[in-house]
Design an enzyme around this catalytic site. Sequence first.
Site, mmCIF file in Angstrom:
data_model
loop_
_atom_site.group_PDB
_atom_site.id
_atom_site.type_symbol
_atom_site.label_atom_id
_atom_site.label_comp_id
_atom_site.label_asym_id
_atom_site.label_seq_id
_atom_site.Cartn_x
_atom_site.Cartn_y
_atom_site.Cartn_z
ATOM 1 N N THR A 54 0.758 -1.156 0.078
ATOM 2 C CA THR A 54 -0.108 -0.007 -0.081
ATOM 3 C C THR A 54 0.791 1.187 -0.142
ATOM 4 O O THR A 54 2.012 1.172 0.523
ATOM 5 C CB THR A 54 -0.698 0.028 1.253
ATOM 6 O OG1 THR A 54 -1.515 1.400 1.423
ATOM 7 C CG2 THR A 54 -0.082 -0.195 2.543
ATOM 8 N N TYR A 93 -1.112 0.019 10.956
ATOM 9 C CA TYR A 93 -1.641 -0.833 9.572
ATOM 10 C C TYR A 93 -0.322 -0.564 8.574
ATOM 11 O O TYR A 93 -0.146 -1.516 7.958
ATOM 12 C CB TYR A 93 -2.800 0.001 8.940
ATOM 13 C CG TYR A 93 -3.126 -0.615 7.801
ATOM 14 C CD1 TYR A 93 -3.107 -1.786 7.272
ATOM 15 C CD2 TYR A 93 -3.066 0.369 6.612
ATOM 16 C CE1 TYR A 93 -3.481 -2.239 5.753
ATOM 17 C CE2 TYR A 93 -3.323 0.126 5.108
ATOM 18 C CZ TYR A 93 -3.438 -1.360 4.860
ATOM 19 O OH TYR A 93 -3.542 -1.529 3.772
#
Length: 327
Positions: free
Chosen positions: A118, A144
């Site tokens: 990501t 995250y």
Amino acid sequence: MPGHVLVTGGAGYIGSHTCKALAGAGYTPVTVDNMVYGHPWAVQWGPLVEGDIRDADLLDSVFALFRPVAVLHFAAFAYVGESVADPGKYYATNVGGTIALLEAMRRAGCATVVFSSTCATYGEPVTPGAPMDEAHPQAPVNPYGRSKLMIETILADYGAAYGLRHMSLRYFNAAGADPDGELGEDHDPETHLVPLAIGAALGTRGPLRVFGTDYPTPDGTCVRDYVHVTDLARAHVLALGHLEGGGAPGMLNLGTGRGNSVREVLGAVERAAGRPVPWEAAARRAGDPGALVAAAGRARAVLGWTPQLTDIDTIVGTAWRWHATRA
Ligand code: UDP
């Protein structure tokens, strides 16, 4: 024969679209998903094995049964806010689960993995608003993003030590739905802009809260690089072919290189819906940079990947059709 490919998290949003793309390329996707957030209806192109990637016995039996030629690794928790409140869950599942998976791959002699990473591994852009390339410093601002960065690092170390062939694909903002209408985005809870705006237009959700209208962007709302999920899916198949063909491991951005503001996305939803999107201005969301846009050239150079569904009306239109037929 292309053979089986193990897809962790194949019952989720990007994983399921990638299973469809794999099947289109002749592979048989084998989904392993704990079904905490996955959907049975999303698994349409191969078997579903329900279970956790930290379950070594389960993974060993899947590798023995299907003899996958490679792994596409999507399984992870992906709620930024939750990762701040409960980092242990994110490190145990995302990082711990990946190590368990990689060890099972070693036991089975499976040496090729494409990883769902990501742009959250970058954190704040060093130059606000400038496109970020793969050399941009990685300083994620939440657990995250840090869990995903740790996994990238682990993959590189396994590559150096054990010969693992790996590619980390750093998605910018995945959006849209399968143009054939067979799959779409369905998170619970939903936190993403496009489905929330569509829900507001349909009246199935309340007005969209626009997080911040005073950013230093042309219309004051955040700019993101929205990339169609079907284009993302195709990139995974290309990355798999790249690694199977002996291509170099590494990491690649997946974005279009173009940004759209929240207001522009709302405009696209209004055009698709043919009605206004109820919305209200809200405070900035913690950790949201004003603009995040990919420098997207390396995936084109390495994989020959060029996103096809880049227009925001096209992206939102596919999502609108999927949601509108289910509402
Ligand atoms: N956003 C918003 N309202 C919402 C959800 C998102 O204004 O209810 C904005 C958010 O601030 C960001 C953009 O929409 O600028 C995309 O957010 P999303 O959560 O979809 O993806 P992220 O960029 O966090 O990965």
